[in-house]
Write an enzyme that holds these catalytic residues in place. Structure first.
Site, PDB file in Angstrom:
ATOM      1  CD  GLN A   1      -9.681  -2.266  -1.738  1.00  0.00           C
ATOM      2  OE1 GLN A   1      -8.716  -2.826  -2.235  1.00  0.00           O
ATOM      3  NE2 GLN A   1     -10.050  -2.462  -0.494  1.00  0.00           N
TER       4      GLN A   1
ATOM      5  CG  ASP B   1      -8.742  -9.325  -5.394  1.00  0.00           C
ATOM      6  OD1 ASP B   1      -8.127  -9.424  -4.327  1.00  0.00           O
ATOM      7  OD2 ASP B   1      -9.306  -8.284  -5.781  1.00  0.00           O
TER       8      ASP B   1
ATOM      9  CE  LYS C   1      -5.615  -4.778  -0.803  1.00  0.00           C
ATOM     10  NZ  LYS C   1      -7.009  -4.712  -1.265  1.00  0.00           N
TER      11      LYS C   1
HETATM   12  N1  LIG Z   1     -10.602  -6.505  -4.369  1.00  0.00           N
HETATM   13  C1  LIG Z   1     -10.401  -6.558  -3.049  1.00  0.00           C
HETATM   14  N2  LIG Z   1      -9.470  -7.403  -2.543  1.00  0.00           N
HETATM   15  C2  LIG Z   1      -9.249  -7.466  -1.192  1.00  0.00           C
HETATM   16  O1  LIG Z   1      -8.393  -8.260  -0.732  1.00  0.00           O
HETATM   17  C3  LIG Z   1     -10.004  -6.604  -0.327  1.00  0.00           C
HETATM   18  C4  LIG Z   1     -10.951  -5.743  -0.912  1.00  0.00           C
HETATM   19  N3  LIG Z   1     -11.140  -5.744  -2.265  1.00  0.00           N
HETATM   20  N4  LIG Z   1     -11.702  -4.920  -0.137  1.00  0.00           N
HETATM   21  C5  LIG Z   1     -11.489  -4.833   1.301  1.00  0.00           C
HETATM   22  C6  LIG Z   1     -10.950  -6.124   1.889  1.00  0.00           C
HETATM   23  C7  LIG Z   1     -10.297  -5.992   3.242  1.00  0.00           C
HETATM   24  N5  LIG Z   1      -8.915  -6.422   3.074  1.00  0.00           N
HETATM   25  C8  LIG Z   1      -7.927  -6.359   4.069  1.00  0.00           C
HETATM   26  C9  LIG Z   1      -6.594  -6.529   3.797  1.00  0.00           C
HETATM   27  C10 LIG Z   1      -5.632  -6.397   4.784  1.00  0.00           C
HETATM   28  C11 LIG Z   1      -5.973  -6.088   6.085  1.00  0.00           C
HETATM   29  C12 LIG Z   1      -4.918  -5.885   7.111  1.00  0.00           C
HETATM   30  O2  LIG Z   1      -3.743  -5.829   6.804  1.00  0.00           O
HETATM   31  N6  LIG Z   1      -5.268  -5.728   8.401  1.00  0.00           N
HETATM   32  C13 LIG Z   1      -4.305  -5.479   9.482  1.00  0.00           C
HETATM   33  C14 LIG Z   1      -4.507  -4.148  10.185  1.00  0.00           C
HETATM   34  C15 LIG Z   1      -4.982  -3.033   9.346  1.00  0.00           C
HETATM   35  C16 LIG Z   1      -5.451  -1.829  10.152  1.00  0.00           C
HETATM   36  O3  LIG Z   1      -4.985  -1.623  11.289  1.00  0.00           O
HETATM   37  O4  LIG Z   1      -6.305  -1.113   9.619  1.00  0.00           O
HETATM   38  C17 LIG Z   1      -4.429  -6.538  10.555  1.00  0.00           C
HETATM   39  O5  LIG Z   1      -5.484  -7.196  10.615  1.00  0.00           O
HETATM   40  O6  LIG Z   1      -3.495  -6.702  11.317  1.00  0.00           O
HETATM   41  C18 LIG Z   1      -7.322  -5.937   6.383  1.00  0.00           C
HETATM   42  C19 LIG Z   1      -8.269  -6.092   5.385  1.00  0.00           C
HETATM   43  C20 LIG Z   1      -8.712  -6.724   1.762  1.00  0.00           C
HETATM   44  N7  LIG Z   1      -9.838  -6.605   1.044  1.00  0.00           N
END
Ligand SMILES: Nc1nc(=O)c2c([nH]1)NC[C@@H]1CN(c3ccc(C(=O)N[C@@H](CCC(=O)O)C(=O)O)cc3)C=[N+]21
Length: 285
Positions: free
Chosen positions: A97, A120, A53
């Protein structure tokens, strides 16, 4: 393989270009969108997400702050930080988070975030606005799912959308957004009877259950659109979705991969929400 791939990375980067142009216009007026991310504890997965992020914000030319607090931080200290960020004119978006350590009441923390900085979209007022149809900041992952459908040219109105998963952060808001787009929506969950049969009726199937590869071809109607929201880290370090891609892609018409599907859209929608919040706080747009 029958299905076409919905390339979340590519769609996300196109949207980021739009956000970049708007950001430059805003900066020309002396406003720099600012995001504060708060990370409590040192969960390795959370660290990676927060780092991503921060990078995305910096690449966009946003002001970005990460507040890293020790796992044993008292709840009152966290609330005091949020209060400070609520009043900080350089900050337009606040993201705490999740998950938080067990001694902290997640609800109390989310409730403390100023609604117009709630990037969020998890605050009860944001959630209520989503249900009423008012223009609040939308939860990032569900908003990303809708963008994927729209930018792939998939019609939502009149379609049967089945959402598997009923969490407050993905399943429920995804269902509400699909309803706003005039889909007929069914929400399924761990206690649903005949899940396979219901899922197989979906024109659009959204899977957000947090179980690696749980949904295979048996759950998919031929030609259906499958959006896989799962991000499960396997013991070998690889990332797996909630959908068994190999199997489901034999039957689906469109499908998102993991990684490279919904995930990249989540961070992109966070950037967009931060930009929107900055504009609104300054009375623009
Ligand atoms: N307050 C809060 N807001 C959130 O939005 C939040 C959170 N807590 N806690 C955890 C989860 C999880 N999450 C992700 C965001 C981006 C990818 C992402 O970019 N994934 C990539 C790959 C990442 C990798 O390879 O590790 C993809 O799917 O292509 C994944 C998961 C947001 N979250």
């Amino acid at each position: 393989m029958a299905a076409s791939i919905i390339d979340g990375k590519q769609i996300a980067s196109a949207i980021r270009e739009e956000i970049r142009a708007e950001t430059e216009a805003l900066k020309a007026r002396g406003i720099v969108p600012g995001l504060a991310v708060v990370l409590v504890g040192d969960d390795p997965a959370s660290k990676v997400y927060v780092g991503n992020k921060e990078k995305a914000c910096q690449a966009m030319g946003f002001h970005s702050e990460v507040h890293r607090l020790p796992a044993e931080t008292p709840q009152d200290d966290l609330l005091a930080l949020i209060e400070r960020l609520n009043g900080d004119p350089a900050i337009h978006g606040i993201l705490v988070q999740l998950p938080l350590p067990k001694h902290i009441d997640e609800k109390a923390v989310i409730d403390a975030i100023r609604v117009d900085k709630d990037v969020d979209g998890f605050h009860p007022v944001s959630t209520g606005n989503l249900m009423i149809g008012d223009d609040s900041l939308l939860p990032c992952t569900p908003a990303g799912c809708i963008e994927l459908l729209k930018r792939t040219g998939i019609e939502i109105a009149g379609k049967h959308a089945v959402v598997i998963g009923r969490s407050n952060i993905v399943g429920k808001p995804a269902a509400m957004l699909l309803l706003r787009e005039h889909a007929t929506v069914t929400i399924c969950h761990s206690r649903t009877a005949n899940l396979e049969e219901i899922a197989r009726q979906a024109d659009i199937l959204v899977v957000a259950i947090g179980k690696p590869k749980a949904i295979d071809a048996r759950y998919v109607k031929p030609g259906a659109v499958v959006l896989d929201v799962g991000v499960n880290r396997l013991p070998d370090g690889k990332l797996a979705g909630d959908v068994d891609f190999e199997s489901a892609s034999e039957v689906a018409g469109w499908i998102t991969p993991v990684p490279g599907g919904v995930g990249p859209m989540t961070i992109t929608m966070l950037l967009r929400n931060t930009l929107t919040a900055a504009k609104r706080i300054h009375g623009i747009g």
